[in-house]
Write a protein that holds these residues in place. Structure first.
Motif, PDB file in Angstrom:
ATOM      1  N   MET A  90       0.826  -1.201   0.000  1.00 43.12           N
ATOM      2  CA  MET A  90       0.000   0.000   0.000  1.00 43.12           C
ATOM      3  C   MET A  90       0.864   1.257   0.000  1.00 43.12           C
ATOM      4  SD  MET A  90      -2.872  -1.415  -0.228  1.00 43.12           S
ATOM      5  CE  MET A  90      -3.980  -0.022  -0.142  1.00 43.12           C
ATOM      6  N   ALA A 130      -2.557   1.465  -3.898  1.00 46.80           N
ATOM      7  CA  ALA A 130      -1.397   0.582  -4.014  1.00 46.80           C
ATOM      8  C   ALA A 130      -0.199   1.424  -4.434  1.00 46.80           C
ATOM      9  CB  ALA A 130      -1.661  -0.508  -5.045  1.00 46.80           C
ATOM     10  N   CYS A 136      -0.788   7.298  -6.392  1.00 41.45           N
ATOM     11  CA  CYS A 136       0.042   7.248  -5.173  1.00 41.45           C
ATOM     12  C   CYS A 136       1.202   8.222  -5.321  1.00 41.45           C
ATOM     13  CB  CYS A 136       0.541   5.823  -4.931  1.00 41.45           C
ATOM     14  SG  CYS A 136       1.745   5.693  -3.574  1.00 41.45           S
TER      15      CYS A 136
END
Length: 145
Positions: A90, A130, A136
């Motif tokens: 993550m 993720a 991200c």
């Protein structure tokens, strides 16, 4: 003596390679549905179940035509095992936490060009992504602010 030997001593059996046996549901039955499979009637006229098909196949040689015929029932009796996957790593945002001295300021700090998002909402958003998600990396750009 040779004549007596042939009369008294049975001939040695010919040496043969071991017979490869037919296999049925080589991964076993699915643990979650074993009880259902035991009683599952296959679409045959003789009332065979998955268990009787396995018992029958296990007694056959692989080169026996009945082995291949019996193995057709594997699609009904042997559900595929789900692929093993490694856990998803993550995304992390401010892994060391926020600075205790400025937490109140950071909670309300509006990030530029992020539609009213604060550092806290950016962290919550990043924690749900993720690491290989492009968002991200985009969200982590706010760590420097």
């Amino acid at each position: 003596t040779k004549l007596a030997e042939t009369l008294c001593c049975p001939p040695k059996p010919p040496t043969t390679s071991p017979v490869e046996m037919c296999s049925f549901c080589t991964n076993g039955f699915d643990d979650d549905v074993d009880d259902i499979i035991i009683d599952f009637l296959l679409p045959t006229m003789d009332g065979a179940t998955c268990v009787t098909a396995k018992d029958f196949a296990d007694a056959l040689a692989t080169d026996d035509d009945m082995c291949q015929t019996t193995k057709l029932a594997e699609t009904l009796c042997c559900p595929p095992k789900p692929p093993t996957t490694s856990p998803v790593e993550m995304c992390s945002f401010c892994t060391n936490g926020f600075d205790d001295d400025v937490d109140d300021i950071i909670i309300d700090f509006l990030l530029p060009t992020m539609d009213g998002a604060t550092c806290v909402t950016a962290k919550d958003f990043a924690d749900a992504l993720a690491t290989d998600d492009d968002m991200c990396q985009t969200t982590k750009l706010a760590e420097t602010l």
